[in-house]
Design a protein around this motif. Structure first.
Motif, PDB file in Angstrom:
ATOM      1  N   UNK A 105       1.970  -9.554  -5.446  1.00 19.30           N
ATOM      2  CA  UNK A 105       2.475  -9.867  -4.104  1.00 19.30           C
ATOM      3  C   UNK A 105       1.933  -8.841  -3.126  1.00 19.30           C
ATOM      4  N   UNK A 106       1.405  -9.307  -2.014  1.00 15.73           N
ATOM      5  CA  UNK A 106       0.828  -8.393  -1.031  1.00 15.73           C
ATOM      6  C   UNK A 106       1.910  -7.612  -0.303  1.00 15.73           C
ATOM      7  N   UNK A 107       1.561  -6.409   0.162  1.00 16.38           N
ATOM      8  CA  UNK A 107       2.469  -5.598   0.968  1.00 16.38           C
ATOM      9  C   UNK A 107       2.090  -5.743   2.441  1.00 16.38           C
ATOM     10  N   UNK A 108       2.706  -4.959   3.293  1.00 19.73           N
ATOM     11  CA  UNK A 108       2.442  -5.082   4.725  1.00 19.73           C
ATOM     12  C   UNK A 108       0.987  -4.783   5.062  1.00 19.73           C
ATOM     13  N   UNK A 109       0.413  -3.773   4.396  1.00 20.25           N
ATOM     14  CA  UNK A 109      -0.932  -3.316   4.760  1.00 20.25           C
ATOM     15  C   UNK A 109      -1.995  -3.581   3.691  1.00 20.25           C
ATOM     16  N   UNK A 110      -1.572  -3.966   2.481  1.00 17.17           N
ATOM     17  CA  UNK A 110      -2.538  -4.079   1.389  1.00 17.17           C
ATOM     18  C   UNK A 110      -2.417  -5.411   0.641  1.00 17.17           C
TER      19      UNK A 110
END
Length: 510
Positions: A105-110
């Motif tokens: 799952x992607x994070x805010x910046x990555x």
């Protein structure tokens, strides 16, 4: 000393003890070799001594116990011996070839991935790492499973939590044998024209075709994300708010392929393939076909650890059902755990592994007693009573562990379970039909619209339950010792119920 019927349980327990010892204390290899030689000699001597007796001696069981503890220690040693990155030199710039193994799952910046290092400098390697690609304004194609990349970068250790009460992601990754990470800008990475062909990669490409086929039928992004979670084992695209709703409603397990989903699929297959039993050796043919279809589903779902665990567990249960004995069912469950831990010892520290096996164990052992409390005459009411007792049995089994890990209790879990679980078989069965027809490009619009509406209706119901804040209890303090005492009490209570001693049960409750 041990009853013959429960030997698999004891051996699995000793194996688990060995895994825990090695994981936390890392026993010296020479010491293990010396102890192993001594135990082998003692086992032979004990065997010759027992030839003169009608029953095995206590010494034989004690030696067996120590041997299986040693096997647990060795299994962890074997899994950690491939750790080839020198910690001293890890923090300098290295020339690294790596392959994407899993999309996270992607994070805010990555954009985040699990990857496998194929080569570091001039040496071949097989090291699992965490890779973070920095998001940029350019809409570049995202990496896919089996893609191979080259970079020159510094491997960094996983960051520890910022405060003691935060989720320890570093400890979690340690159980997956991931110790290092790469943080990369897209400009720092070269994608090679070479691509690996692993089972996970082939499965990923099949799922991509399925999603392309489903998009032709105008499912919303939210509906597609839930379909991917329920049927394809991919929940990384689920909206954060929707995921939180499922957590608060006590129904988050529905979004991860687990024992519940595989159990329902096993039930459906058992029902649909029942006519095969009329053939010669029909029951055996049906069993083999069920096992093949379960593992085909596991392949389609990406062969993730949770899916492999669930399918392994229900393969064993299918074999237990074939033998038609309750004790065989429990032993089959325990043996599946034994072999999973033998080859994947770090599963023991996975919360999903622990919760799955506890839930199924309590359903097998506790639910038959609860169902006898009341026997309504109406078949419909009895059906829902069965579902309620299954839900309660599973919840009792996982409650102490859930409180220890998550410190949260969704009070309306039985409401969401009572409403969704009866229809989950329909959702899964119809979903498989929708995927097959969509791939063949013959899915009728009314079926696609109806299925999308069914998914949307489930999401709306979950959202409604999750917003009943008065029934959600947060920040519950539940220590490891309290959890242990709770399970000891539960197991003693179960033992008394199995012995059917009313007087002993009253003493236990008092």
């Amino acid at each position: 000393m041990f009853q013959k019927d429960y030997i698999p349980t004891w051996l699995t327990l000793f194996l688990a003890i060995g895994i825990v010892i090695e994981f936390y204390f890392s026993i010296n290899s020479l010491f293990i070799l010396a102890v192993g030689d001594a135990l082998f000699v003692l086992l032979i001597l004990s065997w010759f001594y027992d030839q003169k007796r009608l029953i095995p001696s206590k010494n034989y069981f004690l030696i067996s116990m120590l041997i299986f503890i040693l096997i647990g220690i060795i299994s962890v040693k074997i899994k950690t011996k491939d750790h080839r990155i020198d910690p001293v030199s890890a923090h300098r710039e290295r020339k690294i070839f790596f392959s994407i193994d899993k999309i996270l799952k992607e994070s805010t910046y990555y954009h985040r991935f699990e990857a496998i290092i194929l080569q570091i400098d001039s040496k071949k390697a097989k090291e699992r790492i965490l890779v973070r690609f920095l998001k940029d304004s350019l809409e570049r194609p995202l990496p896919e499973v089996d893609d191979v990349f080259y970079t020159s970068a510094v491997l960094k250790t996983i960051d520890p939590p910022l405060n003691p009460y935060q989720f320890n992601y570093k400890a979690y990754l340690k159980t997956k044998q991931i110790f290092y990470q790469l943080r990369l800008n897209p400009e720092e990475v070269l994608k090679l024209n070479y691509r690996r062909n692993t089972l996970k990669g082939i499965s990923h490409r099949i799922r991509k075709k399925i999603n392309s086929a489903l998009k032709r039928y105008h499912f919303t992004e939210e509906e597609l994300s839930v379909i991917n979670a329920l049927l394809l084992g991919q929940r990384q695209n689920i909206d954060k708010e929707l995921f939180e709703d499922y957590k608060n409603a006590g129904a988050v397990h529905i979004l991860a392929i687990s024992g519940l989903h595989i159990g329902i699929i096993l039930f459906l297959l058992n029902f649909l393939l029942k006519p095969i039993e009329f053939l010669k050796r029909g029951k055996l043919i049906k069993l083999l076909l069920i096992i093949f279809l379960l593992w085909s589903f596991a392949f389609l779902a990406g062969l993730s650890a949770s899916v492999v665990r669930a399918v392994s567990m229900f393969t064993a249960i299918a074999i237990g059902l074939f033998s038609n004995r309750k004790l065989s069912l429990i032993n089959a469950l325990v043996l599946s755990m034994f072999f999973l831990l033998l080859f994947h010892p770090f599963y023991l520290f996975d919360a999903g592994f622990q919760l799955s096996y506890l839930a199924v164990f309590f359903i097998i052992t506790l639910q038959p007693f609860l169902i006898k409390i009341w026997h309504p005459r109406s078949k419909i009411i009895y059906y829902f009573w069965q579902l309620f007792t299954v839900s309660i049995s599973a919840q009792i089994g996982v409650l102490p562990l859930s409180l220890y890990y998550f410190h949260r209790f969704p009070g309306l879990f039985f409401v969401s379970g009572m409403v969704i679980i009866p229809f989950l078989g329909l959702i899964l069965g119809l979903g498989i039909l929708v995927i097959i027809l969509a791939l063949l490009n013959i899915l009728p619009d009314f079926i696609a619209i109806s299925y999308g509406y069914l998914i949307d209706l489930m999401n709306r119901f979950i959202s409604f339950i999750s917003h009943q804040e008065g029934f959600i209890f947060y920040d519950i303090s539940f220590s490891f010792v309290l959890m242990l005492l709770f399970y000891i009490s539960l197991f003693f209570g179960l033992k008394l119920m199995i012995k059917r001693s009313f007087r002993n049960i009253i003493y236990f409750l008092l």
